[in-house]
Design a protein around this motif. Structure first.
Motif, short mmCIF file in Angstrom:
data_model
loop_
_atom_site.label_atom_id
_atom_site.label_comp_id
_atom_site.label_asym_id
_atom_site.label_seq_id
_atom_site.Cartn_x
_atom_site.Cartn_y
_atom_site.Cartn_z
N PHE A 1 5.04 5.45 5.17
CA PHE A 1 5.53 5.27 6.54
C PHE A 1 6.94 4.69 6.53
O PHE A 1 7.79 5.10 7.32
N SER B 1 -5.82 0.05 3.27
CA SER B 1 -4.98 0.46 4.40
C SER B 1 -5.39 1.83 4.92
O SER B 1 -5.09 2.17 6.06
N ILE B 2 -6.08 2.61 4.07
CA ILE B 2 -6.52 3.94 4.48
C ILE B 2 -7.50 3.87 5.65
O ILE B 2 -7.59 4.79 6.46
N MET C 1 -2.95 -2.60 8.45
CA MET C 1 -2.20 -1.35 8.62
C MET C 1 -2.39 -0.79 10.03
O MET C 1 -1.43 -0.30 10.65
N PRO D 1 0.83 -1.21 0.00
CA PRO D 1 0.00 0.00 0.00
C PRO D 1 0.86 1.26 0.00
O PRO D 1 1.92 1.29 0.62
N ASP D 2 0.38 2.29 -0.71
CA ASP D 2 1.13 3.53 -0.80
C ASP D 2 1.32 4.14 0.59
O ASP D 2 2.35 4.75 0.87
N LEU D 3 0.30 3.96 1.44
CA LEU D 3 0.40 4.50 2.79
C LEU D 3 1.55 3.85 3.56
O LEU D 3 2.29 4.52 4.28
N LEU D 4 1.72 2.55 3.35
CA LEU D 4 2.81 1.82 4.02
C LEU D 4 4.16 2.25 3.47
O LEU D 4 5.12 2.43 4.22
N TYR E 1 6.92 -2.61 10.22
CA TYR E 1 6.41 -2.13 8.92
C TYR E 1 6.87 -3.07 7.80
O TYR E 1 6.13 -3.31 6.84
N TYR F 1 1.32 -7.84 3.08
CA TYR F 1 0.56 -7.27 1.95
C TYR F 1 1.02 -7.91 0.64
O TYR F 1 0.21 -8.21 -0.24
N VAL G 1 -7.16 -3.71 -2.32
CA VAL G 1 -6.43 -4.27 -1.16
C VAL G 1 -5.46 -3.21 -0.63
O VAL G 1 -5.37 -2.97 0.58
N LYS G 2 -4.76 -2.54 -1.57
CA LYS G 2 -3.80 -1.53 -1.14
C LYS G 2 -4.50 -0.33 -0.49
O LYS G 2 -4.08 0.14 0.56
N SER G 3 -5.59 0.15 -1.14
CA SER G 3 -6.26 1.34 -0.61
C SER G 3 -6.91 1.07 0.74
O SER G 3 -7.11 1.99 1.52
#
Lengths: 234, 253
Positions: free
Chosen positions: A73, B175-176, B186, A67-70, B202, B209, B171-173
């Motif tokens: 971070f 995490s928001i 996340m 994920p871009d958020l990860l 992390y 992921y 799946v990636k989004s």
């Protein structure tokens, strides 16, 4: 309502505008750096060197799967740890605060680079082989072939893909609000905290993003038309 | 080195189970919103293609809004924005829904993926060869039957690769959701990091992921090969003049 959105002491219009400007700065800085990453990664994929190919493919796979958020971070905290470790080697034992803007730009440009490397790779492969052979036949060295024959045409094949990536890059800048950088969404967050008008302000923020993406779409369509100006159509 | 490995093992034992619990929450969030968004997408795509402006314009505006704004802003708009209308929602008996971060995230994800999927389905429908539709009409099919038997099955096959990408992006989004206090993968990772202050958590989350997205990609590639056998790439090593194997060999079932 209009007073809340006015520019000046009482209103939040100027704050939102500043946030929107920072959002655009983030997006453009990430675009510039991301294009460099993307071209470099595509070059590694097309180099014919298996080690470089493996590295580049691993990079793309990681970016596409995390994920871009990860990623944000990891870059933000990771660079903090790295710098701290490096400084402690020289005997400095203080807290280090990483610049949120550049951490954000680095994370977003890595994401952009990972995705755009596939776009560039496809675009390079779309250029007819005969042109490269012709360039070799007239004695151009590889660097000159790249600059005169490949690069000018790559843009035409890559533009539609890059346009989509640019649109998601703009939307991704909103993630940087979570590392406390005052871009548009965080400015809105602050405004909501004080005015207690969440729907109004988040609605306005959405409309500002929508305006940016809509203008971008228009510009991309123009660019695509321009890049195809010399192409004959059936 | 040994100390480091012991520390890693300790991290994995201490936070591993919670991270895996987060994986379950992530998969639930993604699964439910994909299912609901998928159901929305076909009517939306049809409305978007309709000649009737009463259907077409609202569908266009909906898709335009949800594809043009960041998902995070959409979640804030729904989760925090609904607070401004609390009295009205309470009166309507809907406040329990909007009060809960989980439902708000689910709603935002569903509306978001619904819009993206509608565009993918629209692309699929527009990609159906005109001849197929003419032939079906010539056989006397119309309306519902035409869609059910000819257009939608082909459209789904055309849309399959793009939809696979959309699922991975979802799946990636997802995490928001952690930003509005949901403990998905996340969210659990952020908690573990704030307690241990080790960057390695992390990296563990990144690995989890990657496992999710890569195994999904593998499944999807199989599905595509099963549904679109005619699109299988021809053997590049075969001599140029040889026709693709798919044309020579009998179709496998």
């Amino acid at each position: 309502m209009w007073e809340l959105l006015s520019f000046g002491d009482k209103g939040w219009g100027d704050d939102l505008a500043l946030g929107a400007i920072l959002t655009l700065q983030l997006a453009f800085a990430s675009l510039g750096l991301g294009l460099v990453f993307g071209l470099a990664t595509a070059g590694m994929k097309l180099s014919g060197n298996r080690v470089l190919l493996g590295l580049a493919n691993g990079f793309t796979t990681a970016i596409r799967g995390i994920p871009d958020l990860l990623t944000l971070f990891l870059i933000y905290f990771g660079s903090q740890f790295a710098i701290q470790t490096l400084l402690s080697l020289f005997g400095y034992e203080g807290q280090v605060e990483v610049n949120g803007f550049w951490a954000g730009v680095l994370a977003l440009s890595l994401v952009f680079g990972g995705y755009s490397s596939e776009v560039f790779r496809g675009a390079f492969l779309a250029i007819p082989k005969g042109q490269i052979e012709a360039a070799k036949a007239v004695g151009m060295p590889p660097a000159l072939i790249f600059r005169r024959v490949l690069l000018p045409q790559v843009w035409r094949y890559a533009l539609p893909g890059l346009g989509n990536l640019w649109l998601s890059l703009i939307k991704d800048t909103s993630l940087i609000s979570v590392i406390a950088l005052d871009e548009l969404l965080r400015k809105t967050f602050i405004a909501v905290g004080i005015t207690k008008e969440p729907f109004l302000f988040y609605g306005i923020a959405c409309l500002i993003y929508l305006a940016i993406t809509t203008v971008s779409t228009g510009v991309i369509m123009r660019l695509e038309a321009w890049s195809e100006r010399g192409v004959r159509r059936a | 080195m040994e100390d480091y490995l012991a520390m890693l093992a300790d991290l994995a034992v201490r936070y591993g189970p919670r991270l895996l619990g987060g994986v379950v929450v992530t998969l639930q969030l993604v699964g439910i919103s994909l299912a609901l968004g998928g159901m929305m997408s076909v009517p939306l795509a049809l409305a978007r293609l309709s000649r009737n402006p009463v259907l077409r314009l609202p569908a266009f505006a909906y898709v335009f809004f949800f594809r043009g704004t960041p998902l995070l802003a959409q979640i804030y708009l729904i989760y925090y924005g609904s607070g401004q209308f609390r009295a009205a929602f309470e009166q309507a008996g809907l406040w329990w829904f909007f009060r809960d971060a989980w439902y708000c995230a689910l709603l935002a994800f569903t509306l978001n993926t619904g819009a993206y999927t509608a565009e993918i389905v629209r692309g699929g429908i527009q990609g159906v060869p005109l001849g197929d539709i003419e032939a079906a009409r010539a056989c006397g099919m119309s309306g519902f039957t035409l869609y059910r038997r000819i257009i939608l099955p082909t459209a789904y096959r055309i849309a399959l690769p793009a939809y696979g990408n959309e699922i991975i992006l979802m799946v990636k989004s997802s995490s928001i959701a952690s930003i509005i206090t949901i403990f998905d993968l996340m969210g659990e990772t952020k908690l573990a990091f704030s307690r241990s202050f080790r960057l390695e958590v992390y990296l563990m989350a990144a690995a989890l992921y990657l496992v999710i997205t890569l195994s999904f990609e593998w499944v999807w590639a199989r599905l595509e090969r099963w549904l679109n056998p005619q699109r299988e790439a021809p053997d590049l090593k075969a001599p140029d003049l040889q026709p693709p194997a798919a044309l020579v060999e009998p179709q496998r079932q």
